[in-house]
Design an enzyme around this catalytic site. Sequence first.
Site, PDB file in Angstrom:
ATOM      1  N   CYS A 152       0.728  -1.306  -0.129  1.00 16.94           N
ATOM      2  CA  CYS A 152       0.288  -0.214  -0.005  1.00 16.94           C
ATOM      3  C   CYS A 152       0.688   1.349   0.047  1.00 16.94           C
ATOM      4  CB  CYS A 152      -1.014   0.080   1.243  1.00 16.94           C
ATOM      5  SG  CYS A 152      -2.052  -1.264   1.029  1.00 16.94           S
ATOM      6  N   ASP A 201      20.661   2.379   2.041  1.00 19.27           N
ATOM      7  CA  ASP A 201      20.274   2.006   3.409  1.00 19.27           C
ATOM      8  C   ASP A 201      21.423   2.099   4.409  1.00 19.27           C
ATOM      9  OD1 ASP A 201      18.204   0.884   4.968  1.00 19.27           O
ATOM     10  OD2 ASP A 201      19.078  -1.421   4.881  1.00 19.27           O
TER      11      ASP A 201
END
Length: 335
Positions: free
Chosen positions: A163, A221
């Site tokens: 989502c 990251d």
Amino acid sequence: MQPTGVAESDLAPGSRKVLADEVAKPFRQEVRHAVAALDGQLAPKLVGFLANGDPAAKKYATWTGKAFEADGLRFELRQVEELELEQVLEAANRDPDIDGIMIYYPVFGQRPSFHGGSQDDYLRDTVSPYKDVEGLNHYYRSALYRNRRFVDKASAKKCALPCTPLAVIKTLESLEVYNKELPLGNRMEGKVAVVVNRSEVVGRPVAAMLANDGATVYSIDVDSMYIFRRGRLDVCPAGMSIEEAVRSADIVILGVPSESYKLDASLVKENAVVINVSTYKNIDEKALLAQRPGVRYMGQIGKVTVAMLERNLMRLSHNFGQDVKAGKDGHPSIA
């Protein structure tokens, strides 16, 4: 004055803050029309499982409940003990009244699972693909990374996509960053994106989705940076810095779950789109909008994410509603 805390006169030329409401509105209207077309039939139902005391998760659940009620969908929040979660998920997979399931993560964090990997990873794979509104189980992850967009050979039933990553894509489409003159699957050709986060829930999927649409994506990251291109992951050229990647980016996605992380706004390219998907502000928005001409910035994406949750629920109901009503759980079985 824009709702940025920056006076109109202090904004850099062409810069503006993009509100999640303006992006979410047409998708929520689409859902309302679809619910109205059910003509008296029971609307699809989502059950959210909360097994942690995270205030942000509770806030998201409250948003979800209000949006679902306003748009005619059914939502139920169930608070359970973490050690009961696997058992209640299995029951929910078989419940014909439940069309969608979501879990508010993290539950166990990086605690290892008896089955391998982390326990949260195992829980994601426990959710039936018939009901996985978050698009996070193995079936949908595999489809996303292989760029398979449908669950059937007739290409009539689209996959559920995660989502928040989907909310990012729809925001970029709304801002016309995607080039509609190009064929589907290539509409980000020539674009450069930076994604600061490589989690399995947000950073990695959104990097893959952008790459599968033709973008060159720098995935950053804690201790590494890689380049995502369609279907592959490459090592960055020797000596390339994060600052260099950010300066080249047309799109910057920020998802660092830390209050202390702040991207230097001066690194952002003019006319770039910056989307903050973290619950923390990963950039000084006043400095960004005052210093960088043409920048469009979204500081919170939660309402778009909820609209994608509704959309995924309607999609799953369309794809598998008959199977769910028959009590099928969508998991393969070995005779």
